[in-house]
Motif scaffolding. Structure first.
Motif, PDB file in Angstrom:
ATOM      1  N   LEU A 216      30.136  61.156 -25.520  1.00  0.00           N
ATOM      2  CA  LEU A 216      31.334  60.519 -26.089  1.00  0.00           C
ATOM      3  C   LEU A 216      32.540  60.783 -25.192  1.00  0.00           C
ATOM      4  O   LEU A 216      33.349  59.895 -24.913  1.00  0.00           O
ATOM      5  CB  LEU A 216      31.560  61.114 -27.489  1.00  0.00           C
ATOM      6  CG  LEU A 216      32.458  60.341 -28.432  1.00  0.00           C
ATOM      7  CD1 LEU A 216      31.769  59.022 -28.825  1.00  0.00           C
ATOM      8  CD2 LEU A 216      32.727  61.171 -29.704  1.00  0.00           C
ATOM      9  N   SER A 221      27.771  55.205 -24.461  1.00  0.00           N
ATOM     10  CA  SER A 221      27.193  54.851 -25.758  1.00  0.00           C
ATOM     11  C   SER A 221      25.796  55.449 -25.832  1.00  0.00           C
ATOM     12  O   SER A 221      25.120  55.612 -24.816  1.00  0.00           O
ATOM     13  CB  SER A 221      27.080  53.333 -25.882  1.00  0.00           C
ATOM     14  OG  SER A 221      28.330  52.754 -25.631  1.00  0.00           O
ATOM     15  N   PHE A 292      21.807  57.574 -22.844  1.00  0.00           N
ATOM     16  CA  PHE A 292      23.177  57.062 -22.896  1.00  0.00           C
ATOM     17  C   PHE A 292      23.270  55.819 -22.007  1.00  0.00           C
ATOM     18  O   PHE A 292      22.493  55.657 -21.064  1.00  0.00           O
ATOM     19  CB  PHE A 292      24.168  58.096 -22.349  1.00  0.00           C
ATOM     20  CG  PHE A 292      24.221  59.393 -23.111  1.00  0.00           C
ATOM     21  CD1 PHE A 292      25.031  59.540 -24.231  1.00  0.00           C
ATOM     22  CD2 PHE A 292      23.452  60.485 -22.698  1.00  0.00           C
ATOM     23  CE1 PHE A 292      25.074  60.745 -24.926  1.00  0.00           C
ATOM     24  CE2 PHE A 292      23.498  61.698 -23.396  1.00  0.00           C
ATOM     25  CZ  PHE A 292      24.315  61.825 -24.495  1.00  0.00           C
ATOM     26  N   SER A 296      31.237  50.764 -20.391  1.00  0.00           N
ATOM     27  CA  SER A 296      32.675  50.595 -20.178  1.00  0.00           C
ATOM     28  C   SER A 296      32.937  49.381 -19.312  1.00  0.00           C
ATOM     29  O   SER A 296      32.085  48.949 -18.544  1.00  0.00           O
ATOM     30  CB  SER A 296      33.251  51.858 -19.537  1.00  0.00           C
ATOM     31  OG  SER A 296      32.675  52.016 -18.251  1.00  0.00           O
TER      32      SER A 296
END
Ligand SMILES: [Zn+2]
Length: 298
Positions: A216, A221, A292, A296
């Motif tokens: 995070l 994500s 992950f 972005s």
């Protein structure tokens, strides 16, 4: 490299300290050479991660560490499972990949033999892979298996791994899960705390909460995935239950990984035969894998 005494959590935003820790335990090393040495492990009361306290000379402990590994049946099955999982998330022969903490580079050799040419490795302890320039490039995939628990600064390590991701890139982290390791009391099942905590090599064992928090903090994500780790497979003998049972019978030390397979141990344990074929259906807790993605915009 000599570390310093470690008494304040370095993985969460509201760090707990050794002084305020409710769980503190002395754990013996699980390597034969150092089996008479014990180390203080404590749990952060805020994030639940586990930390090794005493300053140690890591150069001494890493001398010859995992130096005898070969691409045998076990590793081939594991790597096949890894590759299958990565393929599910879009890994192709043209994809770029960084294996961060690649040790001797056996996974990279496995991939290259199958036509994956754009694969690179980094490992500070292996001269062949210690060139840091690979860390300044971007990759479609960055993978790190059983590494983050070995580093002094997990936040820095994670930040560096995340910074190597292309936009849309996938980061795979596999590591012991502090949430599943009980410091006080007796562990249930074959994965005992001594081996999971692997002292003094595992400097910081993250809780799932702490690992998700690191993702995070880097704007990543979380991608839903199976919790089965790479050596929990349906291949005969290659499942967490069978491997853990074999470890227990073969001496319950980390060195077993590097030693020749003990056929006598195998032949004299009907329980082990059973788990070789059916162990997958008796899962063992203790590890986690989190995937992950860098979604972005920039
Ligand atoms: Zn913490």
């Amino acid at each position: 490299m000599k570390t310093t005494d470690f008494t304040t959590c370095n993985v969460c935003d509201n760090p707990g300290t050794l002084e305020t820790a409710k769980e503190v335990e002395e754990i013996y090393s699980d390597r034969r050479k150092f089996s008479d040495r014990k180390f203080t492990v404590w749990r952060c009361s805020s994030c639940g991660s586990l930390h090794s306290k005493e300053a140690v000379n890591l150069d001494e402990y890493y001398q010859g560490y995992l130096g005898n590994q070969r691409l045998d049946y076990f590793l081939s099955c594991m790597y096949y499972t890894r590759l299958k999982l990565l393929s599910k998330y879009g890994f192709r022969k043209s994809s770029t990949l960084l294996d961060y903490g690649c040790n001797q580079g056996l996974f990279l050799s496995f991939l290259r033999e199958r036509g994956y040419k754009n694969v690179f490795g980094y490992d500070a302890y292996i001269p062949k892979y210690a060139d840091e320039t690979v860390l300044s490039k971007k990759y479609d995939f960055v993978v790190s298996y059983q590494v983050i628990e070995h580093v002094e600064e997990p936040r820095h390590f994670f930040r560096q791994a995340a910074s190597c991701l292309e936009q849309g890139g996938i980061l795979v982290i596999e590591t012991p899960n502090a949430t599943d390791i009980s410091l006080s009391g007796i562990d249930e099942g074959p994965l005992d705390k001594k081996r999971l905590l692997h002292q003094p090599y595992h400097r910081h064992t993250l809780s799932q909460q702490a690992l998700l928090g690191l993702g995070l903090s880097q704007g990543l994500s979380v991608v839903p995935s199976s919790s089965r780790i790479e050596y929990d497979t349906l291949f005969p003998g290659v499942n967490n239950r069978a491997i853990s049972t074999y470890f227990q019978l073969a001496g319950d030390v980390h060195d077993v990984i590097e030693e020749p397979f003990q056929i006598k141990t195998f032949l004299t344990s009907p329980q082990l035969w059973f788990y070789c074929f059916f162990g997958y259906f008796f899962p063992v807790k203790g590890y986690m894998r989190v995937i992950f993605q860098n979604l972005s915009e920039s």
